[in-house]
Motif scaffolding. Structure first.
Motif, PDB file in Angstrom:
ATOM      1  N   SER A  98       0.888  -0.902   0.086  1.00  0.00           N
ATOM      2  CA  SER A  98       0.245  -0.017   0.107  1.00  0.00           C
ATOM      3  C   SER A  98       0.883   1.298  -0.018  1.00  0.00           C
ATOM      4  O   SER A  98       2.249   1.500   0.162  1.00  0.00           O
ATOM      5  N   GLN A  99       0.118   1.904  -0.109  1.00  0.00           N
ATOM      6  CA  GLN A  99       0.788   3.838  -0.564  1.00  0.00           C
ATOM      7  C   GLN A  99       1.664   3.993   1.177  1.00  0.00           C
ATOM      8  O   GLN A  99       0.909   4.479   1.487  1.00  0.00           O
ATOM      9  N   LYS A 100       3.130   4.777   0.514  1.00  0.00           N
ATOM     10  CA  LYS A 100       3.670   5.223   2.064  1.00  0.00           C
ATOM     11  C   LYS A 100       3.805   6.776   1.918  1.00  0.00           C
ATOM     12  O   LYS A 100       3.342   7.131   0.530  1.00  0.00           O
ATOM     13  N   GLY A 101       4.446   7.504   2.328  1.00  0.00           N
ATOM     14  CA  GLY A 101       4.536   8.659   3.115  1.00  0.00           C
ATOM     15  C   GLY A 101       6.272   8.505   3.143  1.00  0.00           C
ATOM     16  O   GLY A 101       6.404   7.724   2.902  1.00  0.00           O
ATOM     17  N   MET A 102       6.396   9.860   2.692  1.00  0.00           N
ATOM     18  CA  MET A 102       8.242  10.620   3.252  1.00  0.00           C
ATOM     19  C   MET A 102       8.073  11.595   4.032  1.00  0.00           C
ATOM     20  O   MET A 102       7.270  11.969   4.277  1.00  0.00           O
ATOM     21  N   VAL A 103       8.659  11.834   5.402  1.00  0.00           N
ATOM     22  CA  VAL A 103       9.996  12.596   6.172  1.00  0.00           C
ATOM     23  C   VAL A 103      10.366  12.849   6.156  1.00  0.00           C
ATOM     24  O   VAL A 103      11.818  12.211   6.059  1.00  0.00           O
ATOM     25  N   TYR A 104      10.568  14.570   5.725  1.00  0.00           N
ATOM     26  CA  TYR A 104      12.060  15.117   6.228  1.00  0.00           C
ATOM     27  C   TYR A 104      12.051  16.384   7.013  1.00  0.00           C
ATOM     28  O   TYR A 104      11.037  16.989   7.408  1.00  0.00           O
ATOM     29  N   GLY A 105      13.095  17.009   7.282  1.00  0.00           N
ATOM     30  CA  GLY A 105      13.296  18.453   7.735  1.00  0.00           C
ATOM     31  C   GLY A 105      14.505  18.404   8.097  1.00  0.00           C
ATOM     32  O   GLY A 105      15.696  17.932   7.978  1.00  0.00           O
ATOM     33  N   TYR A 106      14.530  19.627   9.245  1.00  0.00           N
ATOM     34  CA  TYR A 106      15.618  19.824   9.466  1.00  0.00           C
ATOM     35  C   TYR A 106      15.935  19.867  10.558  1.00  0.00           C
ATOM     36  O   TYR A 106      15.677  19.354  11.723  1.00  0.00           O
ATOM     37  N   ILE A 107      17.465  19.099  11.298  1.00  0.00           N
ATOM     38  CA  ILE A 107      18.126  18.507  12.702  1.00  0.00           C
ATOM     39  C   ILE A 107      18.400  19.579  12.642  1.00  0.00           C
ATOM     40  O   ILE A 107      19.734  20.310  12.538  1.00  0.00           O
ATOM     41  N   THR A 108      18.505  20.656  14.148  1.00  0.00           N
ATOM     42  CA  THR A 108      19.503  21.308  14.376  1.00  0.00           C
ATOM     43  C   THR A 108      20.814  21.005  15.820  1.00  0.00           C
ATOM     44  O   THR A 108      20.082  20.382  16.621  1.00  0.00           O
ATOM     45  N   VAL A 172       4.737  13.060  13.918  1.00  0.00           N
ATOM     46  CA  VAL A 172       4.132  13.846  12.913  1.00  0.00           C
ATOM     47  C   VAL A 172       3.103  12.760  12.384  1.00  0.00           C
ATOM     48  O   VAL A 172       2.857  11.646  12.564  1.00  0.00           O
ATOM     49  N   ASN A 173       2.381  13.354  11.520  1.00  0.00           N
ATOM     50  CA  ASN A 173       1.462  12.424  11.016  1.00  0.00           C
ATOM     51  C   ASN A 173       1.816  12.112   9.158  1.00  0.00           C
ATOM     52  O   ASN A 173       1.726  13.242   8.609  1.00  0.00           O
ATOM     53  N   VAL A 174       1.906  11.140   9.280  1.00  0.00           N
ATOM     54  CA  VAL A 174       3.072  10.863   7.409  1.00  0.00           C
ATOM     55  C   VAL A 174       1.477  10.530   7.068  1.00  0.00           C
ATOM     56  O   VAL A 174      -0.018   9.896   6.737  1.00  0.00           O
ATOM     57  N   ILE A 175       1.275  10.777   5.764  1.00  0.00           N
ATOM     58  CA  ILE A 175      -0.030  11.111   5.159  1.00  0.00           C
ATOM     59  C   ILE A 175       0.612  10.103   3.686  1.00  0.00           C
ATOM     60  O   ILE A 175       1.556  10.589   2.962  1.00  0.00           O
ATOM     61  N   ALA A 176      -0.469   9.661   3.493  1.00  0.00           N
ATOM     62  CA  ALA A 176       0.288   8.205   2.165  1.00  0.00           C
ATOM     63  C   ALA A 176       0.604   8.894   0.779  1.00  0.00           C
ATOM     64  O   ALA A 176      -0.302  10.009   0.761  1.00  0.00           O
ATOM     65  N   GLY A 177       1.511   8.407  -0.680  1.00  0.00           N
ATOM     66  CA  GLY A 177       1.844   9.409  -1.547  1.00  0.00           C
ATOM     67  C   GLY A 177       2.626  10.714  -1.055  1.00  0.00           C
ATOM     68  O   GLY A 177       2.981  11.852  -2.082  1.00  0.00           O
ATOM     69  N   GLU A 178       2.934  11.523   0.432  1.00  0.00           N
ATOM     70  CA  GLU A 178       3.215  12.521   0.064  1.00  0.00           C
ATOM     71  C   GLU A 178       4.254  12.529   1.227  1.00  0.00           C
ATOM     72  O   GLU A 178       4.572  12.012   2.117  1.00  0.00           O
ATOM     73  N   LEU A 179       4.770  14.222   1.095  1.00  0.00           N
ATOM     74  CA  LEU A 179       6.290  14.547   1.549  1.00  0.00           C
ATOM     75  C   LEU A 179       5.094  15.157   2.293  1.00  0.00           C
ATOM     76  O   LEU A 179       4.815  16.937   2.754  1.00  0.00           O
ATOM     77  N   VAL A 180       5.698  14.854   4.405  1.00  0.00           N
ATOM     78  CA  VAL A 180       5.366  16.060   5.447  1.00  0.00           C
ATOM     79  C   VAL A 180       7.007  15.942   5.845  1.00  0.00           C
ATOM     80  O   VAL A 180       8.020  15.788   5.937  1.00  0.00           O
ATOM     81  N   GLN A 181       6.691  17.774   6.379  1.00  0.00           N
ATOM     82  CA  GLN A 181       7.934  18.084   7.094  1.00  0.00           C
ATOM     83  C   GLN A 181       7.790  17.690   8.454  1.00  0.00           C
ATOM     84  O   GLN A 181       7.146  17.915   9.876  1.00  0.00           O
ATOM     85  N   LEU A 182       9.605  17.697   9.224  1.00  0.00           N
ATOM     86  CA  LEU A 182       9.597  17.199  10.599  1.00  0.00           C
ATOM     87  C   LEU A 182      10.660  18.426  10.843  1.00  0.00           C
ATOM     88  O   LEU A 182      11.651  17.559  10.579  1.00  0.00           O
ATOM     89  N   ASP A 183      11.082  18.683  11.958  1.00  0.00           N
ATOM     90  CA  ASP A 183      11.773  19.697  11.772  1.00  0.00           C
ATOM     91  C   ASP A 183      12.415  18.919  13.880  1.00  0.00           C
ATOM     92  O   ASP A 183      11.540  18.772  14.935  1.00  0.00           O
ATOM     93  N   LEU A 184      13.786  18.643  14.054  1.00  0.00           N
ATOM     94  CA  LEU A 184      14.309  17.940  15.273  1.00  0.00           C
ATOM     95  C   LEU A 184      14.805  18.899  15.686  1.00  0.00           C
ATOM     96  O   LEU A 184      16.389  19.615  14.975  1.00  0.00           O
ATOM     97  N   ALA A 185      15.384  19.350  17.107  1.00  0.00           N
ATOM     98  CA  ALA A 185      16.529  19.590  17.508  1.00  0.00           C
ATOM     99  C   ALA A 185      16.480  19.264  18.809  1.00  0.00           C
ATOM    100  O   ALA A 185      15.762  18.539  19.314  1.00  0.00           O
TER     101      ALA A 185
END
Length: 185
Positions: A98-108, A172-185
């Protein structure tokens, strides 16, 4: 009377196109390598230029992982072509899954104890592990994690330069087929 009927049909069609396009594609879609808000032949060309002509990488890079195998390679080009021209699976769908999602962001980074700056990033909701990119002048680095199960997920990271540093997590709330952002510090 005929003119009014045709006008009404066109108005309804435009209304539903706007309604559904904004509701379904509110976020950045997996496979939108050139970041033009569409998945089309331009993304195929962009990915080929990156892989074989020294062009810019998709930003973030994992948005080009269309077949969600944790790599960006010629398999993703083939996947996109099949999706666009042969009614193949939607980008972000692994073989037989089934369709997955992706998470990206910046780590400080709040401290640097020497060594090579960077972080290991992972989630129990993804078979992929990744490493963040090199630090910028603001003590931040970019990460991107593909093949993440949809729903509320925890993303973990740890500083590679300091193995005794505390693990940083975020939800983070991951959405199938989309890229969502989560910054970590």
């Amino acid at each position: 009377m005929r003119f009014k009927s045709i006008s009404l049909i066109i108005a309804c069609a435009v209304f539903f196109m706007i309604l559904f396009s904004s509701a379904v594609f509110a976020g950045r879609r997996i496979g939108d390598c050139n970041d033009d808000a569409n998945v089309n032949v331009g993304d195929v060309v962009y990915l080929i230029n990156y892989l074989y002509k020294g062009g810019d990488a998709p930003f973030p890079k994992c948005v080009g992982d269309c077949n969600v195998d944790c790599n960006v390679n010629v398999g993703d080009v083939v996947f996109l072509v099949n999706y666009l021209y042969k009614l193949g699976d939607v980008p972000g769908t692994p073989s037989g899954g089934s369709q997955k999602g992706m998470v990206y962001g910046y780590i400080t980074y709040t401290h640097l104890n020497g060594g090579v700056p960077g972080a290991s990033v992972w989630s129990s909701a993804s078979p992929c592990n990744t490493f963040s990119e090199p630090l910028d002048s603001n003590c931040q680095s970019l990460y991107c994690l593909s093949y993440v199960e949809p729903g509320t997920q925890t993303i973990n990271c740890q500083d590679l330069a300091d193995p005794n540093s505390p693990e940083v997590t975020g939800n983070v709330n991951v959405i199938a087929g989309e890229l969502v952002q989560l910054d970590l510090a």
